[in-house]
Design an enzyme around this catalytic site. Structure first.
Site, PDB file in Angstrom:
ATOM      1  N   HIS A 107      24.309 -48.220 -24.190  1.00 40.02           N
ATOM      2  CA  HIS A 107      23.156 -48.440 -25.058  1.00 40.02           C
ATOM      3  C   HIS A 107      23.090 -49.918 -25.438  1.00 40.02           C
ATOM      4  CE1 HIS A 107      25.794 -48.675 -28.549  1.00 40.02           C
ATOM      5  NE2 HIS A 107      26.217 -47.432 -28.383  1.00 40.02           N
ATOM      6  N   HIS A 156      26.318 -51.829 -26.475  1.00 37.36           N
ATOM      7  CA  HIS A 156      27.181 -52.145 -25.327  1.00 37.36           C
ATOM      8  C   HIS A 156      26.608 -53.318 -24.530  1.00 37.36           C
ATOM      9  CE1 HIS A 156      27.840 -47.561 -25.618  1.00 37.36           C
ATOM     10  NE2 HIS A 156      28.913 -48.125 -26.132  1.00 37.36           N
ATOM     11  N   CYS A 174      39.897 -39.497 -38.440  1.00 37.96           N
ATOM     12  CA  CYS A 174      38.504 -39.412 -38.000  1.00 37.96           C
ATOM     13  C   CYS A 174      38.496 -39.199 -36.496  1.00 37.96           C
ATOM     14  CB  CYS A 174      37.722 -40.671 -38.355  1.00 37.96           C
ATOM     15  SG  CYS A 174      36.040 -40.686 -37.676  1.00 37.96           S
ATOM     16  N   CYS A 212      36.452 -41.937 -34.533  1.00 37.59           N
ATOM     17  CA  CYS A 212      37.150 -43.218 -34.336  1.00 37.59           C
ATOM     18  C   CYS A 212      38.494 -43.028 -33.639  1.00 37.59           C
ATOM     19  CB  CYS A 212      37.392 -43.903 -35.680  1.00 37.59           C
ATOM     20  SG  CYS A 212      35.896 -44.346 -36.572  1.00 37.59           S
ATOM     21  N   CYS A 224      34.116 -41.676 -43.431  1.00 42.23           N
ATOM     22  CA  CYS A 224      34.341 -42.724 -42.435  1.00 42.23           C
ATOM     23  C   CYS A 224      33.192 -43.718 -42.517  1.00 42.23           C
ATOM     24  CB  CYS A 224      34.410 -42.104 -41.031  1.00 42.23           C
ATOM     25  SG  CYS A 224      34.269 -43.315 -39.699  1.00 42.23           S
ATOM     26  N   HIS A 262      31.036 -43.263 -39.012  1.00 42.88           N
ATOM     27  CA  HIS A 262      30.472 -41.978 -38.611  1.00 42.88           C
ATOM     28  C   HIS A 262      29.917 -41.160 -39.773  1.00 42.88           C
ATOM     29  CE1 HIS A 262      33.129 -43.044 -35.193  1.00 42.88           C
ATOM     30  NE2 HIS A 262      32.131 -42.548 -34.505  1.00 42.88           N
ATOM     31  N   LYS A 294      23.503 -48.896 -38.591  1.00 39.38           N
ATOM     32  CA  LYS A 294      24.129 -49.257 -37.326  1.00 39.38           C
ATOM     33  C   LYS A 294      23.609 -48.362 -36.199  1.00 39.38           C
ATOM     34  CE  LYS A 294      28.462 -48.719 -34.819  1.00 39.38           C
ATOM     35  NZ  LYS A 294      29.773 -48.051 -34.825  1.00 39.38           N
ATOM     36  N   LYS A 315      25.516 -43.652 -31.007  1.00 40.38           N
ATOM     37  CA  LYS A 315      25.198 -42.319 -30.487  1.00 40.38           C
ATOM     38  C   LYS A 315      25.390 -41.258 -31.564  1.00 40.38           C
ATOM     39  CE  LYS A 315      26.800 -38.934 -27.052  1.00 40.38           C
ATOM     40  NZ  LYS A 315      27.679 -38.027 -27.729  1.00 40.38           N
TER      41      LYS A 315
END
Length: 650
Positions: free
Chosen positions: A17, A20, A125, A128, A142, A145, A294, A297
């Site tokens: 995405h 990346h 988590c 992570c 977290c 997430h 942020k 996904k």
């Protein structure tokens, strides 16, 4: 001097995405910049393929973790060349070379007395794949997430990370640019102001088998972060060969801020324990955000980078990403900003300067500038001084991780040249023989300015850069940051070719094309418009095949294990294919003009199994690769979800 830059290796729980792509384009841009400087440069990227999340995702897809990892990893490997990313090595943590390196690294840490067996309970988590302390959570969740970690307690192996806390604090303070920008150095020092805990570096096979087995205990696999970080030395062949000694002293890691702690704390202490030198810099960037959140996904707000590339083109997308984000800070993503950058910076400034200058060079001098005019220009101290200052500022910005500021400086120069044209009015100078010498000097100024711009944009827009230089009669050998060498290269009597517009104005959805303007260029360099394909006629329609005809074909999914060009052939490639646990075969395919052989390994594709074997250039081929063709290119037919090699196509 050498230069070695790495992306983080991307976790194979999702396809590429925007986040990346940004990190990888940054690393590619830096590699190209350092090559402009004359540095022996190398870039590493790859995929992280072990851990709980991969095992769970594979189970959901009904396949093995290896098949799942092969499938997702291939998306990264084949995505990056589409964005003009030219990595030197693509590492996968499931490769034998990496497994061997991890074992040797762990043995060194263990031999140093820094690994022990114990029991630990903490907040874990899964997203992570690491434990969090209470102070790291945000409202008990977290920070990435936005879920509450689960308490996990089990017996494992631990790395004595806290033994290296004082050393790490001292190293950071003695090397103030070790972590940059400074805000992240301060964040790490703040974290280190509290006592470190030792790092759990294993998972019991009773809970997780998908990982690299610990060399001194077969009942445990290596914790995914301890495994993954070691990829950076695997990519240099450590401990064998000379690449490690050559490149590691100038190693640079580029990461997003969510993985600051593993790279700034875990990794340096691991290296210290193993007796290896510490990398040179950790470069940390912020997030691309949508609605101030942020992009990820897990949050469901990712942007499709392939759609963006199709809409705006590779060069425009790369320019936007490098120009828009201040390295280290978060940046808000919006298509409106891409349109603004495209139309203002690329079409109006860059494209307009090229079109005006190239047209006048062609009209007033036949596209050729005399060596005498270039020599006179070289003797202009103010002009040469301005170029020297531009190159100096450009290098300073890039050397200090400010690619956006480097581009801003180049665009200031572009706008200066556009104003120079307005001020000098070459169309007026061309009216009188008495001002011919002044006209030649103006045209020489534009020619050299364009050539320097072509060189300076190369790290960010390599396709556009090379096309511009080609139109000026220059080749890739001109890609050096040297004003004198550029003057010499331009003084060989080349003829400037105007060509089509580099960046036409981009239209927003529903916006009409202004009269007289061409549609926006979407490719990395202007190309001739593709001719409309003739409509099929009934007469040209292929005959129907019966179902019985189709059933004669044995169509399967195959995995490319290896690829090499066939000697004395421009297009044939010899593929070693996997078709199940025990079956491999060789197929020769005419795809060499469309794919680089080093990028084929790991690709899943469709083949015809039961064609009669035949020899091609001395190699027996047992099957045929199926591809789609169009627009002078080929594309593999591949499954849209992970499928084991040998799966039938029905």
């Amino acid at each position: 001097m050498t230069y070695y830059v790495t992306t983080p290796i991307y976790y194979v729980n999702a396809k590429p995405h925007l986040g990346h792509a940004y990190t990888t384009i940054v690393c590619d841009t830096l590699t190209r910049y350092h090559r402009l400087k004359g540095d022996d440069s190398r870039m590493l990227t790859g995929t992280d393929e072990h851990g709980d999340k991969i095992a769970i995702a594979a189970a959901k897809e009904g396949c093995s973790p290896q098949v799942y990892a092969d499938y997702i990893s291939s998306h990264y490997k084949f995505a990056w060349p589409k964005f003009d990313i030219a990595y030197d090595d693509f590492i996968r943590t499931t490769e034998p070379r990496h497994k061997e390196t991890v074992a040797r690294f762990m043995d060194r840490v263990n031999d140093n007395g820094d690994i022990y067996f114990g029991e630990y309970g903490g907040l874990y988590c899964l997203g992570c794949e690491r434990f969090y302390s209470e102070r790291e959570l945000v409202d008990g969740l977290c920070p990435d997430h936005k879920v509450a970690p689960t308490y996990v307690s089990e017996k494992n192996y631990f790395f004595k990370m806290k033994n290296y806390q004082d050393w790490l604090i001292d190293h950071i303070k003695k090397n103030p640019d070790f972590i940059r920008p400074e805000r992240y150095k301060n964040e790490v020092l703040s974290f280190l102001s509290e006592p470190l805990e030792d790092l759990c570096i294993s998972r019991p096979k009773s809970r997780l088998t998908w990982g690299i087995e610990i060399p001194f205990d077969r009942d445990y696999v290596t914790y995914v972060w301890f495994d993954a970080l070691i990829n950076y030395v695997t990519g240099l062949g450590w401990p064998d060969g000379d690449k490690f000694e050559r490149y590691w002293p100038n190693a640079e890691h580029c990461v997003a801020k969510d993985i600051l702690k593993p790279h700034a704390i875990f990794w340096p202490t691991m290296l210290k324990s193993a007796g290896l030198p510490i990398y040179k810099h950790l470069n940390v960037h912020g997030y691309w955000q949508l609605d101030e959140a942020k992009m990820s996904k897990s949050l469901g707000n990712v942007v499709d980078i392939f759609d963006l590339r199709e809409e705006f083109g590779t060069s425009a997308l790369r320019y936007f990403l490098m120009r828009e984000m201040t390295f280290g800070l978060d940046s808000e993503f919006s298509r409106a900003r891409i349109f603004e950058r495209h139309n203002a910076d690329l079409a109006n400034d860059f494209g307009n300067l090229w079109q005006r200058s190239a047209t006048m060079l062609s009209k007033y001098s036949g596209g050729t500038i005399s060596a005498a005019a270039l020599k006179t220009l070289k003797e202009d101290a103010a002009w040469e001084g301005s170029l020297a200052a531009l190159i100096r500022d450009y290098k300073d910005h890039f050397d200090n991780m400010r690619p956006g500021e480097a581009l801003k400086r180049v665009w200031d120069f572009i706008r200066t040249l556009n104003k120079f044209i307005d001020t000098k009015a070459p169309w007026v100078l061309a009216r009188s023989p008495e001002t011919r010498a002044e006209l030649d000097l103006v045209l020489a100024t534009l020619l050299k300015g364009l050539a320097l711009i072509g060189i300076l944009v190369y790290p960010v827009m390599p396709g556009t850069s090379l096309e511009l230089l080609k139109r000026l009669g220059l080749d890739s050998g001109s890609l050096v940051l040297d004003s004198d060498a550029l003057t010499e290269a331009l003084g060989r009597g080349q003829t400037v070719v105007t060509g089509t517009a580099f960046f036409a104005r981009a239209l927003k959805p529903g916006e009409k094309e202004p009269a007289g303007e061409a549609p926006p260029a979407k490719d990395k360099a202007p190309e001739k418009a593709a001719e409309k394909a003739p409509e099929k006629t009934v007469e040209g329609t292929p005959e129907f095949a019966t179902y019985a005809d189709f059933k004669k074909l044995d169509l399967r999914i195959a995995l490319v294990l290896d690829a090499e060009p066939v000697k004395k052939s421009d297009k044939l490639v010899k593929l070693k294919l996997k078709l199940g646990d025990d079956e491999e075969r060789t197929v020769v395919a005419g795809i060499g003009n469309h794919f680089k052989v080093e990028e084929l390994k790991g690709q899943s594709l469709a083949i015809v199994m039961n064609l009669e074997p035949r020899k091609l250039m001395g190699t027996e081929s047992r099957g045929m690769v199926l591809c789609a063709s169009g627009n002078d290119t080929l594309a593999f037919l591949a499954p849209n979800r992970p499928m084991p090699p040998g799966s039938p196509i029905t």
